[in-house]
Scaffold this motif. Sequence first.
Motif, PDB file in Angstrom:
ATOM      1  N   ALA A 252      -0.087 -10.387  -1.463  1.00 45.68           N
ATOM      2  CA  ALA A 252      -0.063  -9.779  -0.382  1.00 45.68           C
ATOM      3  C   ALA A 252      -1.055 -10.133   0.439  1.00 45.68           C
ATOM      4  CB  ALA A 252       0.153  -8.545  -0.748  1.00 45.68           C
ATOM      5  N   LEU A 253      -2.384 -10.102  -0.244  1.00 47.40           N
ATOM      6  CA  LEU A 253      -3.472 -10.382   0.651  1.00 47.40           C
ATOM      7  C   LEU A 253      -3.726 -11.523   1.270  1.00 47.40           C
ATOM      8  CD1 LEU A 253      -6.267  -8.268  -1.231  1.00 47.40           C
ATOM      9  CD2 LEU A 253      -5.099  -7.437   1.042  1.00 47.40           C
ATOM     10  N   GLY A 254      -3.223 -12.622   0.314  1.00 43.68           N
ATOM     11  CA  GLY A 254      -3.022 -13.942   0.781  1.00 43.68           C
ATOM     12  C   GLY A 254      -2.157 -14.404   1.938  1.00 43.68           C
ATOM     13  N   VAL A 255      -1.149 -13.639   1.822  1.00 43.74           N
ATOM     14  CA  VAL A 255       0.044 -13.915   2.889  1.00 43.74           C
ATOM     15  C   VAL A 255      -0.587 -13.330   4.369  1.00 43.74           C
ATOM     16  CG1 VAL A 255       2.107 -13.102   3.897  1.00 43.74           C
ATOM     17  CG2 VAL A 255       1.920 -13.809   1.434  1.00 43.74           C
TER      18      VAL A 255
ATOM     19  N   ILE B 119       3.881  -4.406  -1.741  1.00 41.75           N
ATOM     20  CA  ILE B 119       2.551  -4.037  -1.199  1.00 41.75           C
ATOM     21  C   ILE B 119       2.284  -4.420  -0.039  1.00 41.75           C
ATOM     22  CG2 ILE B 119       0.046  -4.710  -1.861  1.00 41.75           C
ATOM     23  CD1 ILE B 119       1.132  -4.872  -4.916  1.00 41.75           C
ATOM     24  N   ARG B 120       2.776  -5.709   0.567  1.00 47.34           N
ATOM     25  CA  ARG B 120       2.461  -6.232   1.898  1.00 47.34           C
ATOM     26  C   ARG B 120       3.022  -4.869   2.849  1.00 47.34           C
ATOM     27  NH1 ARG B 120       4.737  -9.953   5.788  1.00 47.34           N
ATOM     28  NH2 ARG B 120       6.392 -10.380   4.080  1.00 47.34           N
ATOM     29  N   ALA B 121       4.367  -4.604   2.415  1.00 48.46           N
ATOM     30  CA  ALA B 121       4.905  -3.798   3.463  1.00 48.46           C
ATOM     31  C   ALA B 121       4.146  -2.263   3.318  1.00 48.46           C
ATOM     32  CB  ALA B 121       6.276  -3.310   2.901  1.00 48.46           C
ATOM     33  N   GLY B 122       3.588  -1.945   2.208  1.00 46.93           N
ATOM     34  CA  GLY B 122       2.652  -0.778   2.165  1.00 46.93           C
ATOM     35  C   GLY B 122       1.432  -0.696   2.992  1.00 46.93           C
ATOM     36  N   LEU B 123       0.665  -1.982   2.749  1.00 40.85           N
ATOM     37  CA  LEU B 123      -0.577  -2.258   3.664  1.00 40.85           C
ATOM     38  C   LEU B 123      -0.329  -2.185   5.248  1.00 40.85           C
ATOM     39  CD1 LEU B 123      -2.082  -5.157   1.459  1.00 40.85           C
ATOM     40  CD2 LEU B 123      -2.717  -2.765   1.482  1.00 40.85           C
ATOM     41  N   GLU B 124       0.802  -2.733   5.615  1.00 44.23           N
ATOM     42  CA  GLU B 124       1.289  -2.827   7.040  1.00 44.23           C
ATOM     43  C   GLU B 124       1.410  -1.357   7.477  1.00 44.23           C
ATOM     44  OE1 GLU B 124       4.376  -5.854   7.220  1.00 44.23           O
ATOM     45  OE2 GLU B 124       2.874  -7.232   7.287  1.00 44.23           O
ATOM     46  N   ALA B 125       2.284  -0.590   6.531  1.00 41.73           N
ATOM     47  CA  ALA B 125       2.509   0.728   6.857  1.00 41.73           C
ATOM     48  C   ALA B 125       0.961   1.727   7.230  1.00 41.73           C
ATOM     49  CB  ALA B 125       3.214   1.574   5.965  1.00 41.73           C
ATOM     50  N   VAL B 126       0.012   1.239   6.779  1.00 39.66           N
ATOM     51  CA  VAL B 126      -1.287   1.945   7.011  1.00 39.66           C
ATOM     52  C   VAL B 126      -1.571   1.810   8.579  1.00 39.66           C
ATOM     53  CG1 VAL B 126      -3.822   2.132   6.683  1.00 39.66           C
ATOM     54  CG2 VAL B 126      -2.198   1.521   4.976  1.00 39.66           C
TER      55      VAL B 126
ATOM     56  N   ILE C 128      -7.898   0.697   3.324  1.00 43.18           N
ATOM     57  CA  ILE C 128      -6.645   0.029   3.535  1.00 43.18           C
ATOM     58  C   ILE C 128      -5.612  -0.003   2.228  1.00 43.18           C
ATOM     59  CG2 ILE C 128      -5.049  -1.819   4.480  1.00 43.18           C
ATOM     60  CD1 ILE C 128      -7.056  -0.081   6.470  1.00 43.18           C
ATOM     61  N   VAL C 129      -6.449  -0.958   1.196  1.00 48.69           N
ATOM     62  CA  VAL C 129      -5.588  -0.923  -0.067  1.00 48.69           C
ATOM     63  C   VAL C 129      -5.176   0.376  -0.645  1.00 48.69           C
ATOM     64  CG1 VAL C 129      -5.753  -1.981  -2.396  1.00 48.69           C
ATOM     65  CG2 VAL C 129      -6.374  -3.430  -0.201  1.00 48.69           C
ATOM     66  N   PRO C 130      -6.207   1.226  -0.823  1.00 46.91           N
ATOM     67  CA  PRO C 130      -5.700   2.564  -1.470  1.00 46.91           C
ATOM     68  C   PRO C 130      -4.567   3.334  -0.969  1.00 46.91           C
ATOM     69  CG  PRO C 130      -8.175   2.488  -1.352  1.00 46.91           C
ATOM     70  CD  PRO C 130      -7.579   1.473  -0.583  1.00 46.91           C
ATOM     71  N   GLN C 131      -4.674   3.442   0.668  1.00 48.36           N
ATOM     72  CA  GLN C 131      -3.755   3.935   1.120  1.00 48.36           C
ATOM     73  C   GLN C 131      -2.173   3.107   1.146  1.00 48.36           C
ATOM     74  OE1 GLN C 131      -4.455   5.875   5.186  1.00 48.36           O
ATOM     75  NE2 GLN C 131      -6.728   5.441   5.010  1.00 48.36           N
ATOM     76  N   GLY C 132      -2.470   1.863   1.272  1.00 50.31           N
ATOM     77  CA  GLY C 132      -1.346   0.987   0.939  1.00 50.31           C
ATOM     78  C   GLY C 132      -0.572   1.145  -0.059  1.00 50.31           C
ATOM     79  N   LEU C 133      -1.232   1.156  -1.059  1.00 50.28           N
ATOM     80  CA  LEU C 133      -0.891   1.122  -2.438  1.00 50.28           C
ATOM     81  C   LEU C 133      -0.027   2.733  -2.771  1.00 50.28           C
ATOM     82  CD1 LEU C 133      -3.350  -0.332  -4.968  1.00 50.28           C
ATOM     83  CD2 LEU C 133      -1.393  -1.413  -4.132  1.00 50.28           C
ATOM     84  N   ARG C 134      -0.581   3.644  -1.990  1.00 51.82           N
ATOM     85  CA  ARG C 134      -0.139   4.970  -2.229  1.00 51.82           C
ATOM     86  C   ARG C 134       1.143   5.104  -1.757  1.00 51.82           C
ATOM     87  NH1 ARG C 134      -2.542  10.652   0.157  1.00 51.82           N
ATOM     88  NH2 ARG C 134      -0.658  12.063  -0.450  1.00 51.82           N
TER      89      ARG C 134
ATOM     90  N   ALA D  24       8.170   2.752  -4.614  1.00 51.84           N
ATOM     91  CA  ALA D  24       8.956   1.366  -4.605  1.00 51.84           C
ATOM     92  C   ALA D  24       8.342   0.435  -5.765  1.00 51.84           C
ATOM     93  CB  ALA D  24       8.754   0.384  -3.201  1.00 51.84           C
ATOM     94  N   LEU D  25       7.238   0.535  -6.131  1.00 48.46           N
ATOM     95  CA  LEU D  25       6.789  -0.077  -7.277  1.00 48.46           C
ATOM     96  C   LEU D  25       7.189   0.369  -8.617  1.00 48.46           C
ATOM     97  CD1 LEU D  25       2.908  -0.870  -6.191  1.00 48.46           C
ATOM     98  CD2 LEU D  25       4.861  -2.552  -6.371  1.00 48.46           C
TER      99      LEU D  25
END
Length: 219
Positions: A41-44, A107-114, A137-143, A148-149
């Motif tokens: 997700a971070l790579g994309v 996860i990418r969708a979660g990161l973009e939601a932050v 960013i990552v902790p909030q995105g994972l939350r 979904a995960l």
Amino acid sequence: MTDLLVFWQENLPLMIDGLIVSLQVTGLALFIGMPLGLFLALGVQGKSIAVRAISMAIVEIGRGAPALILLQFAYFGLPNAGISLSSFGAAAAALSWTTAAYTSEIIRAGLEAVPHGQKEAAVAVGFTPMDALRFVIVPQGLRVAAPALLGFSILMLQATSLCFAIALPELLSQAYMIGTTTFQYLPILLLAGILYAAICIPATIAVAFLERRLGRHAA
């Protein structure tokens, strides 16, 4: 009815052994695949064109190829390249790839939601871009992505039923073996369905509860 219960009681130990194998494969696939999904997700989203291209290729192949094809590739195809895996190893490798590909998008969708302001605020208080990513960013995105995960984890347990195609002694394989021996396919497949449901239904209820809790807290 009594005959059915006796039949189930006689074959329950083998079915439990198969369920344990299914849970082991699921756990390993999630343990390997979810961290890989985060990196993909971070790579994309990365700035390097090469990293984005490689990450996107891994994700699209993992999502585009059916899990059954990946299983057979890992078990039957890799030996032609000099890499031999046991049925358990092939199942773990293939399902880890599938997990990484699908969870990367979650996860990418979660990161973009932050909100973007979170990153700006982190940089404003002195965080480097990497620290802002790690600690904000990552902790909030994972939350955001957590429900979904967890829901996907349930699907991966169900996907282990495909491993019967590579002779892994998981739950469905055990059911087929017993059915082949006794010619009582309906009762043993019904028992397999009950065992899957015994895991998946409580897990689904727990995921829905978590989603409601997180939704109320976010509100």
